[in-house]
Design a protein around this motif. Sequence first.
Motif, PDB file in Angstrom:
ATOM      1  N   TRP A 274      15.024   2.370   1.800  1.00 27.94           N
ATOM      2  CA  TRP A 274      15.518   0.996   1.711  1.00 27.94           C
ATOM      3  C   TRP A 274      14.653   0.017   2.491  1.00 27.94           C
ATOM      4  CZ3 TRP A 274      20.099  -0.238  -1.033  1.00 27.94           C
ATOM      5  CH2 TRP A 274      20.773   0.861  -1.559  1.00 27.94           C
ATOM      6  N   GLY A 275      13.480   0.467   2.930  1.00 30.49           N
ATOM      7  CA  GLY A 275      12.657  -0.332   3.824  1.00 30.49           C
ATOM      8  C   GLY A 275      11.466  -1.007   3.177  1.00 30.49           C
ATOM      9  N   PHE A 276      10.322  -0.935   3.867  1.00 28.18           N
ATOM     10  CA  PHE A 276       9.130  -1.687   3.471  1.00 28.18           C
ATOM     11  C   PHE A 276       8.703  -1.442   2.026  1.00 28.18           C
ATOM     12  CE2 PHE A 276       8.096  -1.386   8.184  1.00 28.18           C
ATOM     13  CZ  PHE A 276       8.403  -2.715   8.439  1.00 28.18           C
ATOM     14  N   HIS A 277       8.724  -0.185   1.597  1.00 29.00           N
ATOM     15  CA  HIS A 277       8.216   0.134   0.255  1.00 29.00           C
ATOM     16  C   HIS A 277       9.070  -0.509  -0.832  1.00 29.00           C
ATOM     17  CE1 HIS A 277       5.898   2.980   2.567  1.00 29.00           C
ATOM     18  NE2 HIS A 277       5.233   3.369   1.495  1.00 29.00           N
ATOM     19  N   ALA A 278      10.385  -0.429  -0.654  1.00 28.12           N
ATOM     20  CA  ALA A 278      11.280  -1.019  -1.656  1.00 28.12           C
ATOM     21  C   ALA A 278      11.046  -2.521  -1.767  1.00 28.12           C
ATOM     22  CB  ALA A 278      12.733  -0.739  -1.272  1.00 28.12           C
ATOM     23  N   TRP A 279      10.949  -3.188  -0.619  1.00 26.29           N
ATOM     24  CA  TRP A 279      10.787  -4.636  -0.638  1.00 26.29           C
ATOM     25  C   TRP A 279       9.370  -5.051  -1.020  1.00 26.29           C
ATOM     26  CZ3 TRP A 279      14.528  -8.051  -0.996  1.00 26.29           C
ATOM     27  CH2 TRP A 279      15.815  -7.631  -0.688  1.00 26.29           C
ATOM     28  N   ALA A 280       8.408  -4.151  -0.858  1.00 29.48           N
ATOM     29  CA  ALA A 280       7.046  -4.448  -1.339  1.00 29.48           C
ATOM     30  C   ALA A 280       7.036  -4.522  -2.867  1.00 29.48           C
ATOM     31  CB  ALA A 280       6.073  -3.375  -0.852  1.00 29.48           C
ATOM     32  N   ILE A 281       7.825  -3.659  -3.519  1.00 29.23           N
ATOM     33  CA  ILE A 281       7.918  -3.695  -4.991  1.00 29.23           C
ATOM     34  C   ILE A 281       8.487  -5.046  -5.429  1.00 29.23           C
ATOM     35  CG2 ILE A 281       9.045  -2.676  -7.019  1.00 29.23           C
ATOM     36  CD1 ILE A 281       9.124  -0.009  -5.427  1.00 29.23           C
TER      37      ILE A 281
END
Length: 498
Positions: free
Chosen positions: A139-146
């Motif tokens: 639920w962190g950086f990777h999800a919000w990078a998408i």
Amino acid sequence: MPMKKVSSTFYITLVAVILAVGYGVIAPEHFEAITLNIRNLISDSFGWYYLLTVSMLFFISVYLIFSPLGRIRLGKDSDRPQFSMFSWLAMLFSAGMGIGLVFYGAAEPLSHYAVSSATAPIETKEAYKEAMRSTFFHWGFHAWAIYGMTALALAYFQFRKGQPALISATLRPIFGDRVDGKLGSVIDVFAVFATVFGVATSLGFGAVQINAGLNYLFGVPIGFWSQFIIIAVVTVLFLLSAWSGLGKGIRILSNTNMVLALTLLVFIIAIGPTLLIFNMLTDSIGGYLENLIRMSFRTAPLTPENRSWLNDWTLFYWSWWIAWSPFVGMFIARVSKGRTIREFMIGVLVVPTVLSAIWFSAFGTTAIETQKQGIIDLASTATELTIFEMFSGLPWSFVISVVAVLLITSFFITSADSATFVLGMQSAYGSLTPPNNLKVVWGIIQSAIAIILLYVGGLDALQNVIIIAALPFSIILIMMITSLFKSLKEERRKIKRK
């Protein structure tokens, strides 16, 4: 509605939606079996590709925060943000993950601890730490990078280059005027299709969780008719909000979401294991950052049991976020005019990640400690009931359960409201102010799909369809980023010449 304002995307997508839902109604078991097989095949064969793609998006996001490109504004140089920082963050957070945080806030860390862990034996101290690290990762950086990179490409081309609010318009630097023809139509239909089914699935699961909360609080029976009434009531509410427009309905709802969410969070921290929550938060942030690179590229090629866990969790999330990115990205873009790229990326990447970490630390730690006490077997509870069963072991359980139901409902309405706005934009030639009657039509279609598939038990199959759709859209997403950097490079060159 005036036909000249409605694009062919609306009619083509509508036919595709009717065919897919019709198949799910006529042969629900066959539909689910086929979609599950395709989903498993994609996870097994393209897991490495998802991990590389999402990690690439994360690294590009970090680069843009520190790059000179970060000074470029999403709009004219004189433009300034339309919404306050609080309202902006509230809107992107509500559209991006709101209802999922309540649904999985207690259930996911608990599952990683007590049911199946990525690498550690279950119900051990290492599994405890692994549970929090894994949840932060998902639920962190990777999800919000998408979400962030999709939204950035859309916002840049809309407000800086004057393009319509369409996924296809972001590819003009690569394909030129061909995006105005059949190629662009195919891309936009695909984005609308993914949005319709993604939101319909969330409406269905949201209705199930609201039903579970009302059952816990007031004994409302769990079943189709209760969920039908819930969706009908929520549909009326979000259509009223959609009619009132972006500046009133969605903004007010999003601010309400943040207030309710913060109230619930403070409740849990205060009456839960407070000191342990803060210790787990601090320790888990360190564990998350320490293991970030390893988790980003972990495929478990030699351990089938770990690979199965990755398919069920990490690869499921990566494909789910990618499939949702047309909707969430377009909505975030719409409310982000006037911000610089640096401000935008920090707001989209860092703030939601920190808030999610605090949320999962509070709910996850409380759930695991409740499980360890042995009074309630939360791990064997249905996901939609986990949070309410956890509340039953706490003081003020009725009050916090009421707040939770209100929060789920508010998130529910906001997501559906935001989706009707985005679907309207995509079906009206990228208009930033789509006709109200077009938004109403899309709202009714979404709710009807959710009700039909709840009735025939087809929500899991629909979820599989969304995950399958993520593979081709990931290719579109890569092209969007390529197109964005091609245009940014040209703009940077012009700035240097000046």
